[in-house]
Scaffold this motif. Structure first.
Motif, PDB file in Angstrom:
ATOM      1  N   ALA A   1       0.856  -1.182   0.000  1.00  0.00           N
ATOM      2  CA  ALA A   1       0.000   0.000   0.000  1.00  0.00           C
ATOM      3  C   ALA A   1       0.887   1.224   0.000  1.00  0.00           C
ATOM      4  O   ALA A   1       2.012   1.189   0.493  1.00  0.00           O
ATOM      5  CB  ALA A   1      -0.914   0.024   1.218  1.00  0.00           C
TER       6      ALA A   1
ATOM      7  N   LYS B   1      -6.882  -6.280   1.457  1.00  0.00           N
ATOM      8  CA  LYS B   1      -6.134  -5.542   0.440  1.00  0.00           C
ATOM      9  C   LYS B   1      -7.024  -5.160  -0.736  1.00  0.00           C
ATOM     10  O   LYS B   1      -6.724  -4.253  -1.471  1.00  0.00           O
ATOM     11  CB  LYS B   1      -4.967  -6.400  -0.081  1.00  0.00           C
ATOM     12  CG  LYS B   1      -3.828  -6.488   0.902  1.00  0.00           C
ATOM     13  CD  LYS B   1      -2.752  -7.374   0.331  1.00  0.00           C
ATOM     14  CE  LYS B   1      -1.892  -7.930   1.450  1.00  0.00           C
ATOM     15  NZ  LYS B   1      -1.010  -8.976   0.991  1.00  0.00           N
TER      16      LYS B   1
ATOM     17  N   ARG C   1      -8.181   5.867   5.069  1.00  0.00           N
ATOM     18  CA  ARG C   1      -9.453   5.794   4.334  1.00  0.00           C
ATOM     19  C   ARG C   1      -9.581   4.454   3.622  1.00  0.00           C
ATOM     20  O   ARG C   1     -10.670   3.935   3.442  1.00  0.00           O
ATOM     21  CB  ARG C   1      -9.531   6.940   3.321  1.00  0.00           C
ATOM     22  CG  ARG C   1     -10.688   7.892   3.591  1.00  0.00           C
ATOM     23  CD  ARG C   1     -10.711   9.027   2.607  1.00  0.00           C
ATOM     24  NE  ARG C   1      -9.744  10.053   2.944  1.00  0.00           N
ATOM     25  CZ  ARG C   1      -9.017  10.737   2.060  1.00  0.00           C
ATOM     26  NH1 ARG C   1      -9.116  10.475   0.777  1.00  0.00           N
ATOM     27  NH2 ARG C   1      -8.193  11.669   2.453  1.00  0.00           N
ATOM     28  N   MET C   2      -8.412   3.920   3.220  1.00  0.00           N
ATOM     29  CA  MET C   2      -8.439   2.651   2.493  1.00  0.00           C
ATOM     30  C   MET C   2      -9.026   1.524   3.332  1.00  0.00           C
ATOM     31  O   MET C   2      -9.763   0.687   2.823  1.00  0.00           O
ATOM     32  CB  MET C   2      -7.009   2.307   2.080  1.00  0.00           C
ATOM     33  CG  MET C   2      -6.909   1.374   0.935  1.00  0.00           C
ATOM     34  SD  MET C   2      -5.178   1.123   0.563  1.00  0.00           S
ATOM     35  CE  MET C   2      -4.770  -0.072   1.798  1.00  0.00           C
TER      36      MET C   2
ATOM     37  N   GLU D   1      -4.886   8.837   3.366  1.00  0.00           N
ATOM     38  CA  GLU D   1      -5.346   7.954   2.282  1.00  0.00           C
ATOM     39  C   GLU D   1      -5.324   6.497   2.733  1.00  0.00           C
ATOM     40  O   GLU D   1      -6.236   5.731   2.433  1.00  0.00           O
ATOM     41  CB  GLU D   1      -4.445   8.127   1.051  1.00  0.00           C
ATOM     42  CG  GLU D   1      -4.758   9.390   0.262  1.00  0.00           C
ATOM     43  CD  GLU D   1      -3.690   9.735  -0.766  1.00  0.00           C
ATOM     44  OE1 GLU D   1      -3.891  10.717  -1.491  1.00  0.00           O
ATOM     45  OE2 GLU D   1      -2.654   9.029  -0.831  1.00  0.00           O
ATOM     46  N   LEU D   2      -4.279   6.135   3.448  1.00  0.00           N
ATOM     47  CA  LEU D   2      -4.181   4.748   3.910  1.00  0.00           C
ATOM     48  C   LEU D   2      -5.289   4.435   4.913  1.00  0.00           C
ATOM     49  O   LEU D   2      -5.886   3.367   4.871  1.00  0.00           O
ATOM     50  CB  LEU D   2      -2.812   4.489   4.545  1.00  0.00           C
ATOM     51  CG  LEU D   2      -1.624   4.537   3.579  1.00  0.00           C
ATOM     52  CD1 LEU D   2      -0.322   4.324   4.329  1.00  0.00           C
ATOM     53  CD2 LEU D   2      -1.766   3.473   2.504  1.00  0.00           C
TER      54      LEU D   2
ATOM     55  N   PRO E   1     -11.224  -1.000  -1.914  1.00  0.00           N
ATOM     56  CA  PRO E   1     -10.785   0.119  -2.747  1.00  0.00           C
ATOM     57  C   PRO E   1     -10.593   1.384  -1.934  1.00  0.00           C
ATOM     58  O   PRO E   1     -11.155   1.528  -0.863  1.00  0.00           O
ATOM     59  CB  PRO E   1     -11.954   0.302  -3.724  1.00  0.00           C
ATOM     60  CG  PRO E   1     -13.150  -0.272  -3.019  1.00  0.00           C
ATOM     61  CD  PRO E   1     -12.645  -1.334  -2.108  1.00  0.00           C
ATOM     62  N   ALA E   2      -9.777   2.314  -2.494  1.00  0.00           N
ATOM     63  CA  ALA E   2      -9.492   3.576  -1.789  1.00  0.00           C
ATOM     64  C   ALA E   2     -10.745   4.452  -1.760  1.00  0.00           C
ATOM     65  O   ALA E   2     -11.575   4.373  -2.631  1.00  0.00           O
ATOM     66  CB  ALA E   2      -8.350   4.312  -2.482  1.00  0.00           C
TER      67      ALA E   2
ATOM     68  N   VAL F   1      -4.669  -0.014   9.519  1.00  0.00           N
ATOM     69  CA  VAL F   1      -4.181  -0.205   8.153  1.00  0.00           C
ATOM     70  C   VAL F   1      -3.174  -1.348   8.137  1.00  0.00           C
ATOM     71  O   VAL F   1      -3.260  -2.278   7.335  1.00  0.00           O
ATOM     72  CB  VAL F   1      -3.482   1.076   7.628  1.00  0.00           C
ATOM     73  CG1 VAL F   1      -2.923   0.849   6.238  1.00  0.00           C
ATOM     74  CG2 VAL F   1      -4.431   2.254   7.654  1.00  0.00           C
TER      75      VAL F   1
END
Ligand SMILES: Nc1ncnc2c1ncn2[C@@H]1O[C@H](COP(=O)(O)OP(=O)(O)OP(=O)(O)O)[C@@H](O)[C@H]1O
Ligand SMILES: [Mg+2]
Length: 318
Positions: free
Chosen positions: A215, A314, A224-225, A221-222, A317-318, A303
């Motif tokens: 990742a 994994k 939120r992923m 962003e991570l 989606p973002a 995360v």
């Protein structure tokens, strides 16, 4: 993006054991980039290749436009490195250690001595600069080693676990130094096992797992992923665990995580406050006493756990 550092398709095996399985990374000039991963993930191997200390089996590496594998000498002038284990000569004084590095970089005597004094002061080692490094504490050695990485004013500074083993004060000082460097336009690549460190310090983070980047992005962003928020619940009585687990399972569309010994349950949710109210109502209905109950945002810990423990996560989606 014109990358200051570009790593492409890096493969490296030790004997038959792959340590890197196709690592791609790009860093902008002046950014703090954290390579995050647990023991054996491949952080040091990546760093050693990037800093010309190790050759990969295949792949390409560019630093400040220099081809690291084809022209290592030229690339080296752009890179300052501080290894995972502080590399200082114990028989030499702090001053001599740094002066030697400055001379190795080709500085003239006067310039080397000036630069050495400047860095010793900056790292609060000026009062002990004429003592042998063998008498320094672990934190002082680490600082001396860091100072060595900055001698030649490199445009890329690579720090392999710079705060492992440091006390909280020294860790804060190191963070301040990294911020200061980046503020002046230096690109900083640091490796760490500490999620908090990556979260606090890094503009961008790549998570390395088993020799591959699993990742990459900003801390936000991570987070939120892996998505949503977490309802955390600590029960007063262990015997209520099954009932509470059932309540959480009814509310969420994911499986609650249960830590039996801590009487702690956790549920990922997309509808935070509403779901929390629902949990409270259902707990009250069954008169289940609670020690602690709350809602929190996803952390980098989540995360990391999602990426390194449940392969299915994994795919989120973002
Ligand atoms: N010189 C070497 N010879 C053999 N195997 C090695 C060598 N260097 C690294 N490895 C192996 O390659 C893998 C990656 O190691 P690496 O040191 O890059 O991990 P790391 O992410 O830096 O871990 P740590 O957090 O423990 O420092 C590990 O399985 C390690 O055992
Ligand atoms: Mg390492």
């Amino acid at each position: 993006m014109t990358a200051h550092v570009r790593i492409e398709g890096l493969h490296k095996s030790f004997g038959s054991k792959p340590a890197l399985r196709g690592v791609d990374l790009a860093m902008r000039g002046g950014e703090v980039f954290a390579l995050l991963g647990r023991n054996g993930a491949g952080k040091t191997t990546t760093v050693r290749i990037l800093t010309t200390l190790l050759r990969p089996d295949s792949g390409q590496v560019f630093v400040a436009g220099h081809d690291v594998l084809r022209a290592p000498d030229r690339a080296r002038s752009a890179i300052g490195v501080s290894g995972q284990y502080a590399a200082v000569d114990e028989k030499l004084t702090g001053f001599e250690n740094l002066y030697l590095v400055a001379r190795l970089y080709g500085m003239r005597r006067a310039r080397a001595a000036d630069r050495t004094r400047e860095l010793l002061a900056r790292f609060h080692l000026d009062t002990v600069m004429h003592n042998r490094a063998g008498s320094y504490s672990g934190g002082m050695r680490r600082r001396l080693d860091l100072a060595g990485a900055l001698i030649a004013e490199p445009s890329l500074v690579v720090l392999d676990e710079p705060t492992t083993g440091l006390d909280p004060q020294s860790r804060q000082n190191t963070w301040a130094l990294v911020r200061d460097l980046a503020g002046k336009g230096t690109t900083v690549l640091l490796t760490t096992q500490y999620l908090e460190e990556a979260d606090q310090l890094a503009d961008r983070i790549a998570v390395l797992e088993d020799g591959a980047v699993v990742a990459e992005g900003t801390a936000d962003e991570l987070k939120r992923m892996v998505g949503g928020e977490r309802i955390e619940l600590v029960l007063t009585e262990a015997r209520d665990i099954p009932a509470a687990e059932q309540i959480l399972a009814e509310i969420g569309d994911t499986v609650p995580h249960v830590d039996e010994s801590a009487r702690r349950l956790e549920l990922r949710t997309e509808s935070g406050q509403i779901a929390l109210a629902d949990v409270v109502a259902r707990l009250n209905m069954r008169a289940i006493p609670v020690l602690d109950l709350g809602l929190r945002r996803a952390t980098l810990d989540d995360v990391f756990l999602a990426l390194t423990e449940e392969p299915a996560a994994k795919e989120v989606p973002a």
